[in-house]
Design a protein around this motif. Structure first.
Motif, PDB file in Angstrom:
ATOM      1  N   ARG A   1      -9.626   8.181   2.137  1.00 34.92           N
ATOM      2  CA  ARG A   1     -10.335   7.158   2.919  1.00 34.92           C
ATOM      3  C   ARG A   1      -9.327   6.320   3.712  1.00 34.92           C
ATOM      4  O   ARG A   1      -9.552   6.023   4.887  1.00 34.92           O
ATOM      5  CB  ARG A   1     -11.152   6.280   1.974  1.00 34.92           C
ATOM      6  CG  ARG A   1     -11.967   5.208   2.674  1.00 34.92           C
ATOM      7  CD  ARG A   1     -12.889   4.519   1.680  1.00 34.92           C
ATOM      8  NE  ARG A   1     -13.588   3.389   2.264  1.00 34.92           N
ATOM      9  CZ  ARG A   1     -14.550   2.728   1.669  1.00 34.92           C
ATOM     10  NH1 ARG A   1     -14.955   3.090   0.460  1.00 34.92           N
ATOM     11  NH2 ARG A   1     -15.130   1.697   2.265  1.00 34.92           N
ATOM     12  N   GLN A   2      -8.232   5.943   3.070  1.00 36.52           N
ATOM     13  CA  GLN A   2      -7.179   5.191   3.756  1.00 36.52           C
ATOM     14  C   GLN A   2      -6.580   6.016   4.892  1.00 36.52           C
ATOM     15  O   GLN A   2      -6.305   5.511   5.988  1.00 36.52           O
ATOM     16  CB  GLN A   2      -6.080   4.822   2.759  1.00 36.52           C
ATOM     17  CG  GLN A   2      -4.911   4.043   3.353  1.00 36.52           C
ATOM     18  CD  GLN A   2      -5.265   2.600   3.627  1.00 36.52           C
ATOM     19  OE1 GLN A   2      -5.597   1.871   2.720  1.00 36.52           O
ATOM     20  NE2 GLN A   2      -5.189   2.190   4.879  1.00 36.52           N
TER      21      GLN A   2
ATOM     22  N   SER B   1      -9.910   7.712  -2.617  1.00 40.79           N
ATOM     23  CA  SER B   1      -9.506   6.422  -2.051  1.00 40.79           C
ATOM     24  C   SER B   1      -8.360   6.582  -1.064  1.00 40.79           C
ATOM     25  O   SER B   1      -8.316   5.916  -0.026  1.00 40.79           O
ATOM     26  CB  SER B   1      -9.121   5.446  -3.168  1.00 40.79           C
ATOM     27  OG  SER B   1      -7.993   5.918  -3.885  1.00 40.79           O
ATOM     28  N   GLN B   2      -7.420   7.480  -1.382  1.00 40.82           N
ATOM     29  CA  GLN B   2      -6.297   7.690  -0.472  1.00 40.82           C
ATOM     30  C   GLN B   2      -6.736   8.417   0.794  1.00 40.82           C
ATOM     31  O   GLN B   2      -6.246   8.119   1.891  1.00 40.82           O
ATOM     32  CB  GLN B   2      -5.182   8.456  -1.188  1.00 40.82           C
ATOM     33  CG  GLN B   2      -4.500   7.640  -2.264  1.00 40.82           C
ATOM     34  CD  GLN B   2      -3.315   8.344  -2.893  1.00 40.82           C
ATOM     35  OE1 GLN B   2      -2.971   9.459  -2.498  1.00 40.82           O
ATOM     36  NE2 GLN B   2      -2.709   7.716  -3.871  1.00 40.82           N
TER      37      GLN B   2
ATOM     38  N   VAL C   1     -15.743   5.270   6.083  1.00 41.70           N
ATOM     39  CA  VAL C   1     -14.754   4.730   7.019  1.00 41.70           C
ATOM     40  C   VAL C   1     -15.446   4.183   8.270  1.00 41.70           C
ATOM     41  O   VAL C   1     -15.094   3.092   8.767  1.00 41.70           O
ATOM     42  CB  VAL C   1     -13.729   5.826   7.399  1.00 41.70           C
ATOM     43  CG1 VAL C   1     -12.835   5.347   8.549  1.00 41.70           C
ATOM     44  CG2 VAL C   1     -12.878   6.201   6.191  1.00 41.70           C
TER      45      VAL C   1
ATOM     46  N   CYS D   1       0.030   7.561   6.330  1.00 48.08           N
ATOM     47  CA  CYS D   1      -0.725   8.818   6.427  1.00 48.08           C
ATOM     48  C   CYS D   1       0.124   9.996   5.955  1.00 48.08           C
ATOM     49  O   CYS D   1      -0.352  10.868   5.208  1.00 48.08           O
ATOM     50  CB  CYS D   1      -1.174   9.053   7.866  1.00 48.08           C
ATOM     51  SG  CYS D   1      -2.445   7.896   8.452  1.00 48.08           S
TER      52      CYS D   1
ATOM     53  N   GLN E   1      -9.064   6.112   7.800  1.00 48.83           N
ATOM     54  CA  GLN E   1      -9.202   4.787   8.400  1.00 48.83           C
ATOM     55  C   GLN E   1      -8.015   4.482   9.303  1.00 48.83           C
ATOM     56  O   GLN E   1      -8.184   3.948  10.403  1.00 48.83           O
ATOM     57  CB  GLN E   1      -9.335   3.728   7.311  1.00 48.83           C
ATOM     58  CG  GLN E   1      -9.589   2.324   7.870  1.00 48.83           C
ATOM     59  CD  GLN E   1     -10.168   1.392   6.821  1.00 48.83           C
ATOM     60  OE1 GLN E   1     -10.898   1.810   5.945  1.00 48.83           O
ATOM     61  NE2 GLN E   1      -9.820   0.123   6.918  1.00 48.83           N
ATOM     62  N   ASN E   2      -6.821   4.836   8.859  1.00 45.38           N
ATOM     63  CA  ASN E   2      -5.635   4.611   9.685  1.00 45.38           C
ATOM     64  C   ASN E   2      -5.680   5.450  10.954  1.00 45.38           C
ATOM     65  O   ASN E   2      -5.357   4.968  12.052  1.00 45.38           O
ATOM     66  CB  ASN E   2      -4.372   4.950   8.887  1.00 45.38           C
ATOM     67  CG  ASN E   2      -4.025   3.882   7.871  1.00 45.38           C
ATOM     68  OD1 ASN E   2      -4.784   2.959   7.649  1.00 45.38           O
ATOM     69  ND2 ASN E   2      -2.877   4.022   7.231  1.00 45.38           N
TER      70      ASN E   2
ATOM     71  N   ASP F   1     -16.823   0.872   7.548  1.00 44.33           N
ATOM     72  CA  ASP F   1     -15.778  -0.153   7.490  1.00 44.33           C
ATOM     73  C   ASP F   1     -15.330  -0.562   8.899  1.00 44.33           C
ATOM     74  O   ASP F   1     -14.958  -1.723   9.126  1.00 44.33           O
ATOM     75  CB  ASP F   1     -14.573   0.359   6.703  1.00 44.33           C
ATOM     76  CG  ASP F   1     -14.877   0.516   5.220  1.00 44.33           C
ATOM     77  OD1 ASP F   1     -15.862  -0.091   4.759  1.00 44.33           O
ATOM     78  OD2 ASP F   1     -14.146   1.261   4.538  1.00 44.33           O
TER      79      ASP F   1
ATOM     80  N   THR G   1       0.828  -1.205   0.000  1.00 42.18           N
ATOM     81  CA  THR G   1       0.000   0.000   0.000  1.00 42.18           C
ATOM     82  C   THR G   1       0.858   1.249   0.000  1.00 42.18           C
ATOM     83  O   THR G   1       0.591   2.218  -0.723  1.00 42.18           O
ATOM     84  CB  THR G   1      -0.924   0.007   1.239  1.00 42.18           C
ATOM     85  OG1 THR G   1      -1.695  -1.193   1.257  1.00 42.18           O
ATOM     86  CG2 THR G   1      -1.865   1.200   1.206  1.00 42.18           C
TER      87      THR G   1
END
Length: 364
Positions: free
Chosen positions: A255-256, A252-253, A224, A329, A259-260, A227, A201
């Motif tokens: 969102r990542q 999408s990034q 998020v 991040c 989420q992190n 999820d 990733t």
């Protein structure tokens, strides 16, 4: 022997500078050029460097039908009109024998109430070449990391599968020590698989180009939270979201990213119920977004280290994780042209803030 006044030394000093330098009046007329400007103009057929005093810089530039010429003409016109105080532009300046790159800077000044513009062209070829080599090297490293990580996943899965199969087939014949050894091996293999997934990733952030568009952060947070629904229910976490903006970014990034950050806030909540607040404030052409928790916090000496790859502040027994989450991040925020930082006190919680570009007017 009397020394010369400092004002009298200025023309001589400017003339010796290895920088192409000129002074324009408030209409764009060239009033003065230094030796470097004159010599460069004679040695190169360059439309953007008329070296004759009395030539109108804007008029000569406008005659060149190139993107660089138009950009320079527009920038200088804005300075002469008082619409801006600094103009910068990097451009190539190639000859049949060599390729070179320059940085042009122009800024206004006044003398006796009249407006003038100082124009300088810096040769940045060495820096440009170094930056290009560095980018190529980084790209090769990213491709290498991706290839190695991708190729490691399958044999690692096979190791995990065979260990589990061994436990299922011969579990009754193994003693307690053997069961424990298999458990340790499976746990280690699963952790390694998570690390490999994190590396994959991480390496994709710069190579994947989904394009930047308008991203509604409230919609991103909704996804998020969905999820993380199971994790939130298990921990009774309370996530408070203030009004969030629409930003310019990769959905999408981002969102990542969230989420992190939310996973971290829940993981390091301590013994109490996880309480997390997400807020945003506008600062000029950026939004500053903050994710705050009331968890265990970290020491001030570790606030920079946590954004490095594989940097963990706790053992695997204390907290799960690969040491890649916050590094990922930072990489995402960097790609969006923003900054990310952390403020924390042990036992008092942590706030991670980052900036993202606001949606420009007229953007879809």
């Amino acid at each position: 022997m009397t020394s010369r006044e400092p004002e009298a030394l200025v023309p001589a000093a400017v003339d010796t500078l290895p920088i192409n330098f000129a002074i324009l009046d408030d209409e764009g007329m060239i009033l003065h050029t230094n030796r470097a400007w004159q010599e460069f103009g004679k040695a190169n057929e360059i439309e953007l460097r008329p070296d004759t005093v009395g030539t109108n810089y804007l008029e000569v530039t406008a005659q060149a039908e190139t993107e660089t010429a138009r950009t320079v003409a527009d920038g200088l016109a804005e300075i002469l009109d008082g619409e801006r105080e600094l103009f910068e532009h990097e451009y190539p300046c190639h000859s049949p024998d060599e390729q070179r790159w320059f940085l042009m800077r122009a800024a206004p000044f006044t003398d006796d109430g009249r407006r003038y513009v100082a124009v300088a062209h810096f040769d940045i070829t060495e820096r440009y070449e170094y930056q290009r080599r560095l980018e190529q090297s980084n790209e090769q490293l990213e491709q290498f990391a991706y290839a190695v990580s991708h190729d490691l996943r399958e044999p690692l899965r096979m190791v995990t599968s065979y260990l589990q199969l061994l436990e299922q087939q011969y579990g009754d014949e193994l003693d307690e020590d053997a069961d424990e050894f298999i458990e340790f091996a499976v746990d280690g293999a699963e952790r390694m698989e998570k690390m490999i997934e994190g590396i994959l990733t991480y390496s994709r952030i710069d190579t994947q180009d989904n394009g930047l568009g308008s991203v509604d952060l409230e919609a991103v947070i909704d996804d998020v939270l969905q999820d993380l629904d199971v994790r939130i229910e298990e921990t009774d976490a309370e996530i408070t979201t203030e009004s969030l903006p629409t930003v310019q970014g990769d959905a999408s990034q981002l969102r990542q990213l969230f989420q992190n950050l939310l996973s971290n806030a829940i993981e390091y909540s301590g013994e109490g119920v996880p309480r997390v607040t997400i807020s945003a404030t506008r600062e000029d052409d950026e939004w500053m977004v903050s994710v705050s928790d009331e968890g265990i916090g970290i020491d001030a000496s570790d606030t920079d280290r946590v954004f490095e790859v594989f940097q963990r502040l706790h053992s695997h027994e204390e907290h799960e994780g690969t040491g890649i989450g916050l590094a990922l991040c930072k990489r995402i925020v960097d790609k969006h042209g923003g900054d990310i930082w952390l403020e924390s006190e042990p036992g008092e919680g942590t706030t991670i803030s980052f900036t993202l570009p606001a949606v420009s007017e007229g953007a879809n």
